[in-house]
Design an enzyme around this catalytic site. Structure first.
Site, PDB file in Angstrom:
ATOM      1  N   HIS A  75      -5.622   2.901   1.101  1.00  0.00           N
ATOM      2  CA  HIS A  75      -4.876   4.074   1.601  1.00  0.00           C
ATOM      3  C   HIS A  75      -5.597   4.781   2.757  1.00  0.00           C
ATOM      4  O   HIS A  75      -4.982   5.148   3.755  1.00  0.00           O
ATOM      5  CB  HIS A  75      -4.657   5.103   0.484  1.00  0.00           C
ATOM      6  CG  HIS A  75      -4.029   4.547  -0.753  1.00  0.00           C
ATOM      7  ND1 HIS A  75      -3.100   3.542  -0.712  1.00  0.00           N
ATOM      8  CD2 HIS A  75      -4.183   4.868  -2.063  1.00  0.00           C
ATOM      9  CE1 HIS A  75      -2.717   3.258  -1.945  1.00  0.00           C
ATOM     10  NE2 HIS A  75      -3.355   4.046  -2.788  1.00  0.00           N
TER      11      HIS A  75
ATOM     12  N   ASP B 296       0.909  -1.135   0.000  1.00  0.00           N
ATOM     13  CA  ASP B 296       0.000   0.000   0.000  1.00  0.00           C
ATOM     14  C   ASP B 296       0.950   1.186   0.000  1.00  0.00           C
ATOM     15  O   ASP B 296       1.568   1.491   1.026  1.00  0.00           O
ATOM     16  CB  ASP B 296      -0.864   0.005   1.267  1.00  0.00           C
ATOM     17  CG  ASP B 296      -1.847   1.163   1.243  1.00  0.00           C
ATOM     18  OD1 ASP B 296      -1.411   2.288   0.955  1.00  0.00           O
ATOM     19  OD2 ASP B 296      -3.037   0.949   1.509  1.00  0.00           O
ATOM     20  N   HIS B 297       1.108   1.847  -1.130  1.00  0.00           N
ATOM     21  CA  HIS B 297       2.239   2.775  -1.213  1.00  0.00           C
ATOM     22  C   HIS B 297       2.088   3.978  -0.281  1.00  0.00           C
ATOM     23  O   HIS B 297       3.064   4.649   0.020  1.00  0.00           O
ATOM     24  CB  HIS B 297       2.513   3.198  -2.662  1.00  0.00           C
ATOM     25  CG  HIS B 297       1.589   4.235  -3.224  1.00  0.00           C
ATOM     26  ND1 HIS B 297       0.406   3.930  -3.852  1.00  0.00           N
ATOM     27  CD2 HIS B 297       1.677   5.578  -3.272  1.00  0.00           C
ATOM     28  CE1 HIS B 297      -0.181   5.042  -4.242  1.00  0.00           C
ATOM     29  NE2 HIS B 297       0.563   6.064  -3.915  1.00  0.00           N
TER      30      HIS B 297
HETATM   31  N1  LIG Z   1      -0.562   2.699 -12.343  1.00  0.00           N
HETATM   32  C1  LIG Z   1      -0.675   3.128 -11.106  1.00  0.00           C
HETATM   33  O1  LIG Z   1      -0.502   4.321 -10.798  1.00  0.00           O
HETATM   34  C2  LIG Z   1      -1.023   2.187 -10.013  1.00  0.00           C
HETATM   35  C3  LIG Z   1      -1.242   0.846 -10.278  1.00  0.00           C
HETATM   36  N2  LIG Z   1      -1.520  -0.025  -9.257  1.00  0.00           N
HETATM   37  C4  LIG Z   1      -1.728  -1.444  -9.524  1.00  0.00           C
HETATM   38  O2  LIG Z   1      -0.598  -1.985 -10.201  1.00  0.00           O
HETATM   39  C5  LIG Z   1      -0.981  -3.007 -11.095  1.00  0.00           C
HETATM   40  C6  LIG Z   1      -0.483  -2.645 -12.498  1.00  0.00           C
HETATM   41  O3  LIG Z   1      -1.062  -1.424 -12.889  1.00  0.00           O
HETATM   42  P1  LIG Z   1      -0.639  -0.647 -14.220  1.00  0.00           P
HETATM   43  O4  LIG Z   1       0.830  -0.685 -14.421  1.00  0.00           O
HETATM   44  O5  LIG Z   1      -1.323   0.652 -14.146  1.00  0.00           O
HETATM   45  O6  LIG Z   1      -1.335  -1.527 -15.359  1.00  0.00           O
HETATM   46  P2  LIG Z   1      -1.039  -1.535 -16.927  1.00  0.00           P
HETATM   47  O7  LIG Z   1      -2.278  -1.984 -17.585  1.00  0.00           O
HETATM   48  O8  LIG Z   1      -0.397  -0.274 -17.370  1.00  0.00           O
HETATM   49  O9  LIG Z   1       0.070  -2.685 -17.077  1.00  0.00           O
HETATM   50  C7  LIG Z   1      -0.244  -4.055 -16.969  1.00  0.00           C
HETATM   51  C8  LIG Z   1       0.992  -4.884 -17.312  1.00  0.00           C
HETATM   52  O10 LIG Z   1       0.633  -6.238 -17.293  1.00  0.00           O
HETATM   53  C9  LIG Z   1       1.164  -6.888 -18.435  1.00  0.00           C
HETATM   54  N3  LIG Z   1       0.302  -8.038 -18.745  1.00  0.00           N
HETATM   55  C10 LIG Z   1      -1.045  -8.032 -18.883  1.00  0.00           C
HETATM   56  N4  LIG Z   1      -1.487  -9.276 -19.149  1.00  0.00           N
HETATM   57  C11 LIG Z   1      -0.390 -10.073 -19.166  1.00  0.00           C
HETATM   58  C12 LIG Z   1      -0.191 -11.450 -19.402  1.00  0.00           C
HETATM   59  N5  LIG Z   1      -1.214 -12.301 -19.658  1.00  0.00           N
HETATM   60  N6  LIG Z   1       1.060 -11.934 -19.370  1.00  0.00           N
HETATM   61  C13 LIG Z   1       2.113 -11.111 -19.110  1.00  0.00           C
HETATM   62  N7  LIG Z   1       1.981  -9.802 -18.876  1.00  0.00           N
HETATM   63  C14 LIG Z   1       0.748  -9.285 -18.905  1.00  0.00           C
HETATM   64  C15 LIG Z   1       1.104  -5.804 -19.496  1.00  0.00           C
HETATM   65  O11 LIG Z   1       2.049  -6.005 -20.508  1.00  0.00           O
HETATM   66  P3  LIG Z   1       1.764  -6.630 -21.963  1.00  0.00           P
HETATM   67  O12 LIG Z   1       0.524  -5.995 -22.467  1.00  0.00           O
HETATM   68  O13 LIG Z   1       3.000  -6.278 -22.716  1.00  0.00           O
HETATM   69  O14 LIG Z   1       1.631  -8.057 -21.715  1.00  0.00           O
HETATM   70  C16 LIG Z   1       1.567  -4.610 -18.678  1.00  0.00           C
HETATM   71  O15 LIG Z   1       2.978  -4.597 -18.592  1.00  0.00           O
HETATM   72  C17 LIG Z   1      -2.499  -3.101 -10.974  1.00  0.00           C
HETATM   73  O16 LIG Z   1      -2.804  -4.077 -10.008  1.00  0.00           O
HETATM   74  C18 LIG Z   1      -2.902  -1.728 -10.459  1.00  0.00           C
HETATM   75  O17 LIG Z   1      -4.112  -1.746  -9.774  1.00  0.00           O
HETATM   76  C19 LIG Z   1      -1.569   0.398  -7.954  1.00  0.00           C
HETATM   77  C20 LIG Z   1      -1.349   1.710  -7.634  1.00  0.00           C
HETATM   78  C21 LIG Z   1      -1.103   2.728  -8.629  1.00  0.00           C
HETATM   79  O1  LIG Z   2      -3.264   3.802  -5.522  1.00  0.00           O
HETATM   80  C1  LIG Z   2      -3.590   4.795  -6.126  1.00  0.00           C
HETATM   81  O2  LIG Z   2      -3.027   5.975  -5.780  1.00  0.00           O
HETATM   82  C2  LIG Z   2      -3.006   7.076  -6.682  1.00  0.00           C
HETATM   83  C3  LIG Z   2      -2.657   8.294  -5.839  1.00  0.00           C
HETATM   84  O3  LIG Z   2      -1.373   8.147  -5.299  1.00  0.00           O
HETATM   85  P1  LIG Z   2      -0.487   9.411  -4.932  1.00  0.00           P
HETATM   86  O4  LIG Z   2       0.712   8.842  -4.294  1.00  0.00           O
HETATM   87  O5  LIG Z   2      -0.203  10.114  -6.229  1.00  0.00           O
HETATM   88  O6  LIG Z   2      -1.306  10.268  -4.033  1.00  0.00           O
HETATM   89  C4  LIG Z   2      -4.330   7.232  -7.374  1.00  0.00           C
HETATM   90  O7  LIG Z   2      -4.236   8.234  -8.375  1.00  0.00           O
HETATM   91  C5  LIG Z   2      -4.745   5.927  -8.019  1.00  0.00           C
HETATM   92  O8  LIG Z   2      -6.058   6.044  -8.568  1.00  0.00           O
HETATM   93  C6  LIG Z   2      -4.744   4.795  -7.021  1.00  0.00           C
HETATM   94  O9  LIG Z   2      -4.888   3.564  -7.692  1.00  0.00           O
END
Ligand SMILES: NC(=O)C1=CN([C@@H]2O[C@H](COP(=O)(O)OP(=O)(O)OC[C@H]3O[C@@H](n4cnc5c(N)ncnc54)[C@H](OP(=O)(O)O)[C@@H]3O)[C@@H](O)[C@H]2O)C=CC1
Ligand SMILES: O=C1O[C@H](COP(=O)(O)O)[C@@H](O)[C@H](O)[C@H]1O
Length: 516
Positions: A253, A190-191
């Site tokens: 959070h 949980d960042h």
């Molecule tokens: N982005 C954010 O700010 C935050 C994200 N999170 C959590 O982090 C996690 C990732 O989020 P996010 O980076 O935004 O998601 P994205 O959709 O941007 O990235 C998902 C990744 O998963 C890979 N992927 C998907 N399916 C497969 C598969 N079958 N095999 C291998 N690789 C796969 C995709 O690559 P490819 O398509 O090349 O396979 C891609 O690299 C989620 O659980 C999200 O809730 C939590 C807090 C904040």
């Molecule tokens: O986990 C999450 O956090 C971001 C907000 O993080 P912050 O460190 O920039 O305050 C939020 O935008 C996102 O929806 C949520 O998945």
């Protein structure tokens, strides 16, 4: 550990870090920059390697180019394509595989053995799942089937939030993972727990003789926790429309910050002692008995068209990948009670939303009035004392007290004693992900959520989600760029309180702004 090295600067042991989801948003914006910062600060052992895993094809050079751009754009340390960066990038490799295909994991195993030999890494492996939660179970299973586990060192699984969609799905997920990893090998991120000022709550409370004696229902009137964001759903409409603010921010959070504020002092600062105290708070949250109780205590909102700083902003329903008839909440506010001796009767107001006027996370502790107000009848009403913990993006604390207006005979005015940490430390304060990656690699689980915390948080949140599911009314609307539905203000007014203004983005105006 070297004599002059504190735990904070202690290097991670030699290990391979696997980033599953290496082509995704989180890896690009947070994880690669965090790894680079740790490297720059000498917190990574020399014998480390990072393997990026996703489906998209990438040559090793293309992947290292991606890393370079991610660091240039998002890291607090800047770099150029010089020798120093090349040396860093040599530790990175890419593997294209589909998580659902075990053969890819067998190839990954071969690639890993070669890397471990090249960098003299003693079989320590950390698997970071920056993936949709639906894939967590398959990864765990295929890591085992593909021979990636028990490599002679430690193994750790780092999992992103949200952990499941509700208690039931979280339990299923947990069961799948636990078939492969032990609880102590699982690090649920949980960042917010990695943020400097969230960690500082503990120190402010337990290292200061003048706060802890007052930290209870005899002296505190209410506590307000605000997590406001100016952004909308950006490119994450598909995910967000399914999750909503309650699951995206509330279950994790917001409730985690609440536990840090409300927990009892642990007898020792060991991970399990702290987590034991936090889970007790989650178990003490008063559950809403039925839909009416939810209606009385919780407000949900969705932004409609609006504007901020002269910029027109679209309605949520017009955002990319969002259902045009969506009833997903982009805002929620709740009046929460912690039913224990310390907090009986003290409302905790928690709120979060997208497209609010400022990006800010603040915790306001409002103290009760004086038992015998000798200043009654004076020109100015005594304001309550406040302790404000500013978490994000400005970091610091301020205390609001009443004092005699300089030069006046008897006028009283509020005065802010302000400590702006980010003004002093500036951008060199480590990012949450840096701390957490560093902690996980050193085996410190203090600021990761244990399974019982996750489960208790879901139990509380599920009742709200279920009431909303059965309520045809849908969310209240608020214009993008505003502070959310007015119903949230009314809820505090019922108790005789109001939201304290949160600090804006105006950095020049922070120190004395309470007096203006
Ligand atoms: N982005 C954010 O700010 C935050 C994200 N999170 C959590 O982090 C996690 C990732 O989020 P996010 O980076 O935004 O998601 P994205 O959709 O941007 O990235 C998902 C990744 O998963 C890979 N992927 C998907 N399916 C497969 C598969 N079958 N095999 C291998 N690789 C796969 C995709 O690559 P490819 O398509 O090349 O396979 C891609 O690299 C989620 O659980 C999200 O809730 C939590 C807090 C904040
Ligand atoms: O986990 C999450 O956090 C971001 C907000 O993080 P912050 O460190 O920039 O305050 C939020 O935008 C996102 O929806 C949520 O998945």
């Amino acid at each position: 550990m070297a004599e002059n090295q504190s735990l904070e600067t202690l290097q991670t042991p030699g290990a391979v870090f696997f980033i599953f989801g290496a082509t995704g948003d989180l890896a690009k914006r947070k994880l690669f920059p965090a790894i680079y910062s740790l490297y720059r600060e000498g917190k990574l052992a020399e014998n480390f390697a990072v393997v990026g895993v996703a489906r998209r094809p990438r040559t090793q050079d293309e992947f290292r180019e991606d890393i370079f751009h991610s660091i240039q754009e998002f890291c607090r340390y800047k770099t150029e394509k010089n020798e120093e960066f090349q040396a860093f990038a040599q530790h990175f490799e890419y593997k294209s595989l589909d998580i659902n295909n075990v053969d890819g994991f067998r190839e990954l195993h071969e690639q890993t053995l070669a890397l471990e030999e090249k960098f003299h890494i003693p079989g320590n492996r950390m698997f970071y799942l920056a993936l949709a939660p639906e894939l967590f179970g398959s990864v765990s299973f295929n890591l085992k089937e593909g021979g990636m586990l028990d490599a002679g060192g430690w193994q750790r699984l780092v999992i992103e939030k949200p952990f499941g969609y509700d208690l039931k799905s979280a339990e299923e997920l947990n069961e799948q993972i636990r078939q492969v990893f032990k609880e102590e090998e699982i690090y649920r991120i949980d960042h917010y727990l990695g943020k400097e000022m969230v960690q500082n709550i503990e120190v402010i409370r337990f290292a200061n003789a003048f706060f802890e004696p007052l930290w209870n229902n005899k002296h505190i009137a209410n506590i307000q926790i605000t997590l406001g964001e100016t952004v909308g759903v950006e490119e994450r409409g598909g995910y967000y429309d399914h999750a909503g603010a309650l699951r995206d921010m509330g279950q994790n959070h917001m409730l985690q910050m609440l536990t840090m504020v409300a927990m009892e002092p642990p007898s020792r600062l060991l991970p399990e002692d702290i987590r034991d105290e936090k889970v007790k708070v989650l178990r003490s949250l008063r559950p809403y008995a039925n839909g009416d109780e939810v209606k009385k205590n919780v407000v949900r909102g969705q932004y409609v068209q609006g504007s901020s700083r002269g910029r027109d902003l679209p309605a949520y329903r017009d955002e990319d990948k969002v259902d045009p008839n969506s009833n997903t909440e982009t805002y929620f506010m709740a009046r929460v009670f912690v039913d224990n001796f310390r907090w009986a009767g003290v409302p905790f107001y928690i709120r979060t939303g997208k497209r609010l006027p400022v990006k800010t996370t603040e915790i306001v502790v409002e103290f009760q009035g004086m038992p015998n107000n000798v200043y009654l009848g004076q020109k100015h009403k005594l304001e309550p004392n406040l302790l404000v913990i500013r978490v994000n993006p400005m970091e610091g604390i301020y205390v609001k007290i009443n004092a005699k207006k300089p030069g006046s005979e008897s006028e009283i005015e509020p005065l802010a004693m302000d400590f702006c940490q980010s003004c002093m430390v500036g951008i060199n304060s480590p990012e949450a992900y840096e701390r957490l990656l560093h902690d996980a690699a050193r085996g410190d689980s203090t600021y990761f959520t244990r399974w019982d915390e996750v489960a208790s948080a879901w139990s509380f949140v599920d009742r709200i989600a279920e009431a909303w599911r059965q309520d045809a009314e849908g969310p209240c609307h608020y214009p993008a760029g505003s502070w959310g539905p007015k119903e949230a203000d009314q809820l505090l007014a019922e108790d005789g309180f109001h939201w304290w203004p949160v600090n804006g983005q105006d950095e020049d105006n922070v120190v004395w702004q309470l007096n203006k």
